[in-house]
Design a protein around this motif. Structure first.
Motif, PDB file in Angstrom:
ATOM      1  N   ALA A   3     -17.516  62.017-125.061  1.00  0.00           N
ATOM      2  CA  ALA A   3     -16.721  61.063-126.248  1.00  0.00           C
ATOM      3  C   ALA A   3     -16.636  61.866-127.447  1.00  0.00           C
ATOM      4  O   ALA A   3     -17.675  62.167-128.294  1.00  0.00           O
ATOM      5  N   VAL A   4     -15.513  62.300-127.912  1.00  0.00           N
ATOM      6  CA  VAL A   4     -15.482  62.991-129.165  1.00  0.00           C
ATOM      7  C   VAL A   4     -14.802  61.988-130.149  1.00  0.00           C
ATOM      8  O   VAL A   4     -13.718  61.354-129.845  1.00  0.00           O
ATOM      9  N   GLN A   5     -15.538  61.596-131.111  1.00  0.00           N
ATOM     10  CA  GLN A   5     -15.160  60.390-132.017  1.00  0.00           C
ATOM     11  C   GLN A   5     -15.121  61.087-133.542  1.00  0.00           C
ATOM     12  O   GLN A   5     -16.005  61.594-134.107  1.00  0.00           O
ATOM     13  N   ASN A   6     -13.883  61.043-134.036  1.00  0.00           N
ATOM     14  CA  ASN A   6     -13.355  61.235-135.592  1.00  0.00           C
ATOM     15  C   ASN A   6     -14.005  62.818-135.931  1.00  0.00           C
ATOM     16  O   ASN A   6     -14.534  62.979-136.878  1.00  0.00           O
ATOM     17  N   SER A   8     -14.061  66.372-137.204  1.00  0.00           N
ATOM     18  CA  SER A   8     -13.381  67.377-138.029  1.00  0.00           C
ATOM     19  C   SER A   8     -14.371  68.674-138.263  1.00  0.00           C
ATOM     20  O   SER A   8     -15.539  68.363-138.417  1.00  0.00           O
ATOM     21  N   ASP A  19      -9.919  65.388-137.106  1.00  0.00           N
ATOM     22  CA  ASP A  19      -9.996  64.047-136.817  1.00  0.00           C
ATOM     23  C   ASP A  19      -9.570  63.925-135.528  1.00  0.00           C
ATOM     24  O   ASP A  19      -8.634  63.145-134.898  1.00  0.00           O
ATOM     25  N   ASN A  21     -10.198  62.314-131.642  1.00  0.00           N
ATOM     26  CA  ASN A  21     -10.658  61.479-130.938  1.00  0.00           C
ATOM     27  C   ASN A  21     -10.272  61.462-129.547  1.00  0.00           C
ATOM     28  O   ASN A  21      -8.950  61.563-129.225  1.00  0.00           O
ATOM     29  N   VAL A  22     -11.055  61.823-128.625  1.00  0.00           N
ATOM     30  CA  VAL A  22     -10.771  61.643-127.054  1.00  0.00           C
ATOM     31  C   VAL A  22     -11.927  61.569-126.402  1.00  0.00           C
ATOM     32  O   VAL A  22     -13.092  61.818-126.681  1.00  0.00           O
ATOM     33  N   ASP A  23     -11.611  61.057-125.052  1.00  0.00           N
ATOM     34  CA  ASP A  23     -12.585  60.692-124.162  1.00  0.00           C
ATOM     35  C   ASP A  23     -12.431  61.575-122.863  1.00  0.00           C
ATOM     36  O   ASP A  23     -11.215  61.757-122.325  1.00  0.00           O
ATOM     37  N   GLY A  56     -17.818  63.037-138.100  1.00  0.00           N
ATOM     38  CA  GLY A  56     -17.680  62.645-136.883  1.00  0.00           C
ATOM     39  C   GLY A  56     -18.862  62.996-136.020  1.00  0.00           C
ATOM     40  O   GLY A  56     -19.860  63.586-136.276  1.00  0.00           O
TER      41      GLY A  56
END
Length: 210
Positions: A3-6, A8, A19, A21-23, A56
């Motif tokens: 999980a990549v969250q916010n 940068s 920024d 956001n990807v799973d 992030g």
């Protein structure tokens, strides 16, 4: 699995990742596409814990990278050109790496080399390997300890037509075993044949393609 969250990343006042956001779900092959300098490799380095995002967080297998652990557990990696000791054989290079953790021994190393199309008995020093042979050796080091997650940056680089075919089939076999694979490739055919999901990177911005 990832999980990549916010996320940068800014380096030397240059915005490298913007920024994101990807799973990436477990048991699938996920593709990253984009031109050189688009941010694909840097995102992979952040997921591996080699580079810390400016903001992030990244969670791999329920652990926050850089907080719960410095590096993901049970991961095999090829990022950029794999580095080996040039005056040792392929087998000896892998044996030295395996000895660091003591999880696998001679027979597993030999079996892995055979699976990726290398002769474990070959005494030739790695400095005399072709680019394709080095790439196969890089894959062998990534998979030999049977990791749950593979992060592969251009794993087909330098392989001939038969080598590409063999590598694709091997990655599909690993997926069938439940492995999770994140792959960056310039080859549209590799992405089409292998990937369940595809994301495109452009100037540090990630867009989900499928």
């Amino acid at each position: 699995m990832i999980a990549v969250q916010n996320v940068s990343l800014t380096l030397s006042k240059n915005r490298i990742l913007e920024d994101i956001n990807v799973d990436f779900s477990r048991g699938k092959i996920h593709g990253l596409i984009g031109r050189n300098g688009s941010g694909k490799t840097m995102l992979m380095k952040c997921i591996c814990g080699f580079v810390k995002p400016t903001s992030g967080e990244i969670i791999v297998n329920e652990k926050r990278i850089g907080k719960d652990c410095d590096f993901p557990e049970s991961v095999g990696i090829i990022i950029e050109t794999p580095g080996f000791i040039p005056y040792y054989s392929g087998f000896k290079n892998l044996k030295l790496l395996a000895d660091l953790r003591g999880k696998i021994f001679h027979e597993t190393i030999r079996d892995t080399m055979t699976k990726v199309g290398l002769d474990p008995n070959l005494k030739r020093h790695v400095r005399k390997y072709s680019l394709g042979m080095r790439q196969r050796l890089g894959l062998a080091q990534a998979i030999m300890e049977n990791p749950d997650l593979l992060i592969l940056d251009e794993p087909m680089n330098g392989l001939d037509k038969d080598g590409v075919k063999d590598m694709r089939q091997y990655l599909l076999d690993l997926k069938a075993q439940g492995k999770t694979i994140l792959i960056a490739s310039h080859s549209a055919e590799d992405i089409d044949v292998l990937c369940d999901t595809v994301c495109e990177m452009d100037k540090g911005v990630l867009t989900v393609v499928r």
